[in-house]
Design a protein around this motif. Structure first.
Motif, PDB file in Angstrom:
ATOM      1  N   ILE A 248       0.853  -1.183   0.000  1.00 56.90           N
ATOM      2  CA  ILE A 248       0.000   0.000   0.000  1.00 56.90           C
ATOM      3  C   ILE A 248       0.890   1.235   0.000  1.00 56.90           C
ATOM      4  N   SER A 249       0.500   2.235  -0.750  1.00 53.48           N
ATOM      5  CA  SER A 249       1.279   3.468  -0.821  1.00 53.48           C
ATOM      6  C   SER A 249       0.323   4.635  -1.022  1.00 53.48           C
ATOM      7  N   ARG A 250       0.817   5.837  -0.777  1.00 52.74           N
ATOM      8  CA  ARG A 250      -0.024   7.015  -0.949  1.00 52.74           C
ATOM      9  C   ARG A 250       0.713   8.081  -1.734  1.00 52.74           C
ATOM     10  N   GLU A 251      -0.062   8.914  -2.395  1.00 49.98           N
ATOM     11  CA  GLU A 251       0.518  10.044  -3.096  1.00 49.98           C
ATOM     12  C   GLU A 251       0.940  11.091  -2.065  1.00 49.98           C
ATOM     13  N   LYS A 252       1.981  11.840  -2.372  1.00 51.80           N
ATOM     14  CA  LYS A 252       2.467  12.850  -1.431  1.00 51.80           C
ATOM     15  C   LYS A 252       1.462  13.978  -1.272  1.00 51.80           C
ATOM     16  N   ALA A 253       0.757  14.293  -2.323  1.00 48.78           N
ATOM     17  CA  ALA A 253      -0.244  15.354  -2.264  1.00 48.78           C
ATOM     18  C   ALA A 253      -1.627  14.751  -2.484  1.00 48.78           C
ATOM     19  N   GLY A 254      -2.598  15.323  -1.840  1.00 52.48           N
ATOM     20  CA  GLY A 254      -3.956  14.841  -2.031  1.00 52.48           C
ATOM     21  C   GLY A 254      -4.263  13.625  -1.186  1.00 52.48           C
ATOM     22  N   ASN A 255      -5.387  13.015  -1.478  1.00 54.97           N
ATOM     23  CA  ASN A 255      -5.869  11.872  -0.712  1.00 54.97           C
ATOM     24  C   ASN A 255      -6.039  10.672  -1.632  1.00 54.97           C
ATOM     25  N   THR A 256      -4.930  10.184  -2.150  1.00 57.53           N
ATOM     26  CA  THR A 256      -4.931   9.057  -3.064  1.00 57.53           C
ATOM     27  C   THR A 256      -4.041   7.953  -2.527  1.00 57.53           C
ATOM     28  N   VAL A 257      -4.556   6.739  -2.600  1.00 58.25           N
ATOM     29  CA  VAL A 257      -3.817   5.578  -2.116  1.00 58.25           C
ATOM     30  C   VAL A 257      -3.837   4.496  -3.196  1.00 58.25           C
ATOM     31  N   HIS A 258      -2.781   3.711  -3.241  1.00 56.64           N
ATOM     32  CA  HIS A 258      -2.664   2.621  -4.196  1.00 56.64           C
ATOM     33  C   HIS A 258      -2.444   1.308  -3.451  1.00 56.64           C
ATOM     34  N   LEU A 259      -2.861   0.238  -4.081  1.00 57.09           N
ATOM     35  CA  LEU A 259      -2.600  -1.101  -3.542  1.00 57.09           C
ATOM     36  C   LEU A 259      -2.058  -1.968  -4.671  1.00 57.09           C
ATOM     37  N   GLN A 260      -0.790  -2.292  -4.587  1.00 52.40           N
ATOM     38  CA  GLN A 260      -0.164  -3.194  -5.543  1.00 52.40           C
ATOM     39  C   GLN A 260      -0.310  -4.609  -5.012  1.00 52.40           C
ATOM     40  N   MET A 261      -0.951  -5.451  -5.789  1.00 51.01           N
ATOM     41  CA  MET A 261      -1.216  -6.821  -5.370  1.00 51.01           C
ATOM     42  C   MET A 261      -0.484  -7.781  -6.308  1.00 51.01           C
ATOM     43  N   ASN A 262       0.456  -8.523  -5.762  1.00 46.40           N
ATOM     44  CA  ASN A 262       1.232  -9.480  -6.543  1.00 46.40           C
ATOM     45  C   ASN A 262       0.935 -10.910  -6.095  1.00 46.40           C
ATOM     46  N   SER A 263       1.234 -11.853  -6.958  1.00 47.18           N
ATOM     47  CA  SER A 263       1.040 -13.276  -6.651  1.00 47.18           C
ATOM     48  C   SER A 263      -0.372 -13.553  -6.149  1.00 47.18           C
ATOM     49  N   LEU A 264      -1.343 -13.011  -6.854  1.00 47.82           N
ATOM     50  CA  LEU A 264      -2.737 -13.196  -6.452  1.00 47.82           C
ATOM     51  C   LEU A 264      -3.154 -14.655  -6.594  1.00 47.82           C
ATOM     52  N   GLN A 265      -3.971 -15.084  -5.651  1.00 49.76           N
ATOM     53  CA  GLN A 265      -4.461 -16.453  -5.654  1.00 49.76           C
ATOM     54  C   GLN A 265      -5.959 -16.465  -5.929  1.00 49.76           C
ATOM     55  N   ALA A 266      -6.438 -17.598  -6.383  1.00 52.64           N
ATOM     56  CA  ALA A 266      -7.845 -17.703  -6.764  1.00 52.64           C
ATOM     57  C   ALA A 266      -8.790 -17.352  -5.619  1.00 52.64           C
ATOM     58  N   GLU A 267      -8.379 -17.696  -4.402  1.00 52.65           N
ATOM     59  CA  GLU A 267      -9.249 -17.434  -3.255  1.00 52.65           C
ATOM     60  C   GLU A 267      -9.309 -15.954  -2.895  1.00 52.65           C
ATOM     61  N   GLU A 268      -8.503 -15.145  -3.581  1.00 54.01           N
ATOM     62  CA  GLU A 268      -8.521 -13.711  -3.326  1.00 54.01           C
ATOM     63  C   GLU A 268      -9.463 -12.961  -4.259  1.00 54.01           C
ATOM     64  N   LYS A 269     -10.221 -13.714  -5.032  1.00 55.80           N
ATOM     65  CA  LYS A 269     -11.283 -13.110  -5.824  1.00 55.80           C
ATOM     66  C   LYS A 269     -12.279 -12.491  -4.842  1.00 55.80           C
ATOM     67  N   ALA A 270     -12.520 -11.196  -4.999  1.00 49.78           N
ATOM     68  CA  ALA A 270     -13.365 -10.499  -4.040  1.00 49.78           C
ATOM     69  C   ALA A 270     -13.708  -9.118  -4.579  1.00 49.78           C
ATOM     70  N   VAL A 271     -14.630  -8.473  -3.897  1.00 48.74           N
ATOM     71  CA  VAL A 271     -14.848  -7.053  -4.124  1.00 48.74           C
ATOM     72  C   VAL A 271     -13.928  -6.316  -3.161  1.00 48.74           C
ATOM     73  N   TYR A 272     -13.117  -5.450  -3.713  1.00 50.12           N
ATOM     74  CA  TYR A 272     -12.162  -4.690  -2.919  1.00 50.12           C
ATOM     75  C   TYR A 272     -12.716  -3.285  -2.691  1.00 50.12           C
ATOM     76  N   TYR A 273     -12.744  -2.887  -1.428  1.00 56.75           N
ATOM     77  CA  TYR A 273     -13.284  -1.589  -1.037  1.00 56.75           C
ATOM     78  C   TYR A 273     -12.181  -0.694  -0.487  1.00 56.75           C
ATOM     79  N   CYS A 274     -12.271   0.563  -0.836  1.00 53.80           N
ATOM     80  CA  CYS A 274     -11.391   1.570  -0.261  1.00 53.80           C
ATOM     81  C   CYS A 274     -12.169   2.346   0.788  1.00 53.80           C
ATOM     82  N   ALA A 275     -11.494   2.711   1.867  1.00 57.59           N
ATOM     83  CA  ALA A 275     -12.138   3.473   2.928  1.00 57.59           C
ATOM     84  C   ALA A 275     -11.211   4.588   3.388  1.00 57.59           C
ATOM     85  N   ALA A 276     -11.807   5.662   3.852  1.00 54.90           N
ATOM     86  CA  ALA A 276     -11.030   6.824   4.285  1.00 54.90           C
ATOM     87  C   ALA A 276     -11.490   7.290   5.662  1.00 54.90           C
TER      88      ALA A 276
END
Length: 122
Positions: free
Chosen positions: A71-99
């Protein structure tokens, strides 16, 4: 009014990667923390990762994603990123962002995005 909008979801094969992004916007909104959650079919929503805007940008990762997600964030503003590697089948889901608003007296997160569907095919 604060809006939380996710982007970057999609379909990936098992072992693949996806990068999610999220922006919280509002005329007076200032973030204290932002996080990613996910809800798989038939399961409860669970936290994936979070990051603070204070305290040196401290991060938290759920045990199942440690070492694979970043997880990382931009230096300015309110933006966040999630880099997901080596995803597995059981990680199929709806992903929600919260602030969480800076100065919020509530526990937990104040604003939620509509979610983005990530499908991991085996």
């Amino acid at each position: 009014q604060v809006q939380v909008v996710e982007s970057g979801g999609g379909v990936v094969q098992s072992g693949g990667s996806l990068r999610l992004s999220c922006t919280a916007s509002g005329r007076t909104f200032s973030a204290y923390a932002m996080g990613w959650f996910r809800q798989a079919p038939g399961r409860e929503r669970e936290i994936v990762a979070s990051i603070r805007w204070v305290g040196g940008g401290a991060t938290y990762y759920a045990d199942p994603v440690k070492g694979r997600f970043t997880i990382s964030r931009e230096k300015a503003g309110n933006t966040v990123h999630l880099q997901m590697n080596s995803l597995q089948a059981e990680e199929k889901a709806v992903y929600y962002c919260a602030a969480k608003r800076a100065g919020s007296g509530r526990s937990g997160y104040d604003y939620w995005g509509p979610g983005t569907q990530d499908t991991v095919s085996s």
